[in-house]
Design a protein around this motif. Structure first.
Motif, PDB file in Angstrom:
ATOM      1  N   GLN A  32       7.597   4.225   7.336  1.00  0.00           N
ATOM      2  CA  GLN A  32       7.217   2.855   7.005  1.00  0.00           C
ATOM      3  C   GLN A  32       5.511   2.910   7.107  1.00  0.00           C
ATOM      4  OE1 GLN A  32       9.651   0.151   9.305  1.00  0.00           O
ATOM      5  NE2 GLN A  32      10.891  -0.126   7.601  1.00  0.00           N
ATOM      6  N   PRO A  33       4.792   2.661   6.036  1.00  0.00           N
ATOM      7  CA  PRO A  33       3.498   2.556   6.224  1.00  0.00           C
ATOM      8  C   PRO A  33       2.658   1.582   6.963  1.00  0.00           C
ATOM      9  CG  PRO A  33       4.007   1.814   3.907  1.00  0.00           C
ATOM     10  CD  PRO A  33       5.127   2.093   4.868  1.00  0.00           C
ATOM     11  N   GLY A  34       3.336   0.522   7.233  1.00  0.00           N
ATOM     12  CA  GLY A  34       2.803  -0.741   8.105  1.00  0.00           C
ATOM     13  C   GLY A  34       1.809  -1.310   7.079  1.00  0.00           C
ATOM     14  N   SER A  35       0.715  -1.766   7.843  1.00  0.00           N
ATOM     15  CA  SER A  35      -0.352  -2.322   6.941  1.00  0.00           C
ATOM     16  C   SER A  35      -1.256  -1.446   5.993  1.00  0.00           C
ATOM     17  CB  SER A  35      -1.345  -2.998   7.786  1.00  0.00           C
ATOM     18  OG  SER A  35      -0.583  -4.062   8.525  1.00  0.00           O
ATOM     19  N   THR A  36      -0.956  -0.115   6.013  1.00  0.00           N
ATOM     20  CA  THR A  36      -1.797   0.615   5.255  1.00  0.00           C
ATOM     21  C   THR A  36      -1.443   0.276   3.782  1.00  0.00           C
ATOM     22  OG1 THR A  36      -0.181   2.649   5.356  1.00  0.00           O
ATOM     23  CG2 THR A  36      -2.109   2.399   6.775  1.00  0.00           C
ATOM     24  N   ILE A 110       4.575  -2.011  -7.154  1.00  0.00           N
ATOM     25  CA  ILE A 110       5.035  -0.646  -7.104  1.00  0.00           C
ATOM     26  C   ILE A 110       4.576   0.331  -7.981  1.00  0.00           C
ATOM     27  CG2 ILE A 110       7.137   0.771  -7.342  1.00  0.00           C
ATOM     28  CD1 ILE A 110       8.538  -1.657  -5.730  1.00  0.00           C
ATOM     29  N   GLU A 111       4.334  -0.475  -9.387  1.00  0.00           N
ATOM     30  CA  GLU A 111       3.703   0.254 -10.362  1.00  0.00           C
ATOM     31  C   GLU A 111       2.272   0.994 -10.215  1.00  0.00           C
ATOM     32  OE1 GLU A 111       3.891  -2.224 -13.914  1.00  0.00           O
ATOM     33  OE2 GLU A 111       6.144  -1.684 -13.663  1.00  0.00           O
ATOM     34  N   THR A 112       1.514   0.104  -9.438  1.00  0.00           N
ATOM     35  CA  THR A 112       0.331   0.490  -8.953  1.00  0.00           C
ATOM     36  C   THR A 112       0.273   1.421  -7.948  1.00  0.00           C
ATOM     37  OG1 THR A 112      -0.767  -1.987  -9.226  1.00  0.00           O
ATOM     38  CG2 THR A 112      -1.946  -0.358  -7.758  1.00  0.00           C
ATOM     39  N   ALA A 113       1.367   1.370  -6.995  1.00  0.00           N
ATOM     40  CA  ALA A 113       1.511   2.730  -6.137  1.00  0.00           C
ATOM     41  C   ALA A 113       1.917   3.839  -6.747  1.00  0.00           C
ATOM     42  CB  ALA A 113       2.401   2.158  -5.026  1.00  0.00           C
ATOM     43  N   GLU A 114       2.591   3.598  -7.843  1.00  0.00           N
ATOM     44  CA  GLU A 114       2.814   4.892  -8.727  1.00  0.00           C
ATOM     45  C   GLU A 114       1.644   5.538  -9.442  1.00  0.00           C
ATOM     46  OE1 GLU A 114       6.107   3.569 -11.149  1.00  0.00           O
ATOM     47  OE2 GLU A 114       7.686   3.796  -9.653  1.00  0.00           O
ATOM     48  N   ASP A 115       0.888   4.566  -9.959  1.00  0.00           N
ATOM     49  CA  ASP A 115      -0.300   4.994 -10.594  1.00  0.00           C
ATOM     50  C   ASP A 115      -1.466   5.590  -9.445  1.00  0.00           C
ATOM     51  OD1 ASP A 115       0.206   3.775 -13.004  1.00  0.00           O
ATOM     52  OD2 ASP A 115      -0.745   1.944 -12.436  1.00  0.00           O
ATOM     53  N   PHE A 116      -1.286   5.290  -8.132  1.00  0.00           N
ATOM     54  CA  PHE A 116      -2.087   5.959  -7.322  1.00  0.00           C
ATOM     55  C   PHE A 116      -1.303   7.256  -6.811  1.00  0.00           C
ATOM     56  CE2 PHE A 116      -5.074   2.531  -5.117  1.00  0.00           C
ATOM     57  CZ  PHE A 116      -5.406   1.723  -6.395  1.00  0.00           C
ATOM     58  N   GLY A 117      -0.162   7.468  -7.168  1.00  0.00           N
ATOM     59  CA  GLY A 117       0.449   8.726  -6.748  1.00  0.00           C
ATOM     60  C   GLY A 117       1.556   8.723  -5.763  1.00  0.00           C
ATOM     61  N   ALA A 146      -3.410   8.486  -2.141  1.00  0.00           N
ATOM     62  CA  ALA A 146      -3.593   7.351  -2.866  1.00  0.00           C
ATOM     63  C   ALA A 146      -4.899   6.661  -2.146  1.00  0.00           C
ATOM     64  CB  ALA A 146      -2.389   6.269  -2.366  1.00  0.00           C
ATOM     65  N   TYR A 147      -5.098   6.713  -1.065  1.00  0.00           N
ATOM     66  CA  TYR A 147      -6.342   6.238  -0.463  1.00  0.00           C
ATOM     67  C   TYR A 147      -7.453   6.742  -1.186  1.00  0.00           C
ATOM     68  CZ  TYR A 147      -4.945   2.700   3.138  1.00  0.00           C
ATOM     69  OH  TYR A 147      -4.896   1.648   3.526  1.00  0.00           O
ATOM     70  N   GLY A 148      -7.368   8.147  -1.589  1.00  0.00           N
ATOM     71  CA  GLY A 148      -8.543   8.990  -2.371  1.00  0.00           C
ATOM     72  C   GLY A 148      -8.615   8.138  -3.523  1.00  0.00           C
ATOM     73  N   GLN A 153     -13.294   5.621  -6.609  1.00  0.00           N
ATOM     74  CA  GLN A 153     -13.400   4.470  -7.442  1.00  0.00           C
ATOM     75  C   GLN A 153     -12.629   4.421  -8.852  1.00  0.00           C
ATOM     76  OE1 GLN A 153     -17.737   4.908  -8.605  1.00  0.00           O
ATOM     77  NE2 GLN A 153     -18.390   4.325  -6.495  1.00  0.00           N
ATOM     78  N   GLY A 154     -11.128   4.672  -8.326  1.00  0.00           N
ATOM     79  CA  GLY A 154     -10.287   4.462  -9.207  1.00  0.00           C
ATOM     80  C   GLY A 154      -9.635   5.821  -9.901  1.00  0.00           C
ATOM     81  N   THR A 155     -10.079   6.813  -9.461  1.00  0.00           N
ATOM     82  CA  THR A 155      -9.771   8.159 -10.300  1.00  0.00           C
ATOM     83  C   THR A 155      -9.097   8.829  -9.353  1.00  0.00           C
ATOM     84  OG1 THR A 155     -12.081   8.632 -11.503  1.00  0.00           O
ATOM     85  CG2 THR A 155     -10.321  10.368 -11.106  1.00  0.00           C
ATOM     86  N   ARG A 156      -7.430   9.080  -9.449  1.00  0.00           N
ATOM     87  CA  ARG A 156      -6.667   9.776  -9.025  1.00  0.00           C
ATOM     88  C   ARG A 156      -6.690  11.276  -9.060  1.00  0.00           C
ATOM     89  NH1 ARG A 156      -1.501  11.530  -8.716  1.00  0.00           N
ATOM     90  NH2 ARG A 156      -1.025  11.358 -10.742  1.00  0.00           N
TER      91      ARG A 156
END
Length: 166
Positions: A32-36, A110-117, A146-148, A153-156
């Protein structure tokens, strides 16, 4: 973040000591990632047109579904009244973050999380509003990558640990 390279990864004290969690890579385990997870939800809200200056109310709120009460609290058990999304995220406030997830949508987040990897949130029907507070399990390595996206600036970029073998 600029290259996707893993510079260091530390494992267990003794890889061969199975009794004391040897032979286990915690960066790949689902936790569980908590607040991250909050910034990913806020990014989803921004994609939907909300801004850092959008105001939500940090007040005791019952997000009950059916007869099961869900009343989140902030870490300090205080409420701040009207607060901007910028301040809510900066202070890691739980109640406004749950409201932001409600507004942004669980499926969209969840879709955004997937976009972030992040690939470990595989059962959207299982997650409720606790998702923004860490209610879904993710792999540390994916979360770090994902934090990267924010740093780039939006590039994964895909993460990789081995550049070459000679």
């Amino acid at each position: 973040p600029k290259t996707g390279r893993i510079l260091a990864m530390i494992g267990s004290h003794d890889y061969f000591d199975i009794e004391h969690e040897g032979n286990f890579n915690v960066t790949l385990a689902r936790r569980q990632p908590g607040s991250t997870f909050k910034p990913i939800v806020y990014a989803t809200a921004f994609k939907k047109g909300f801004t850092p200056e959008t105001v939500v109310f940090d007040l005791e709120t019952d997000f009950s579904v059916g007869s099961t009460p869900y009343i989140p609290h902030n870490y300090d058990l205080k409420f701040r009244g009207p607060v901007t999304l910028r301040d809510a995220l900066a202070q890691s406030l739980n109640v406004p973050s749950v409201k932001v997830l409600y507004l942004a949508g669980i499926k969209n987040s969840i879709e955004t999380a997937e976009d972030f990897g992040i690939t470990t949130l595989t059962d959207p029907a299982r997650y409720g509003l606790t998702l923004v507070l860490g209610g879904g399990e993710v792999a540390l390595l994916e979360l770090s990558s994902a934090y990267g996206v924010f740093a780039n600036q939006g590039t994964r970029l895909d993460h990789h640990a081995i550049l070459e073998v000679r």
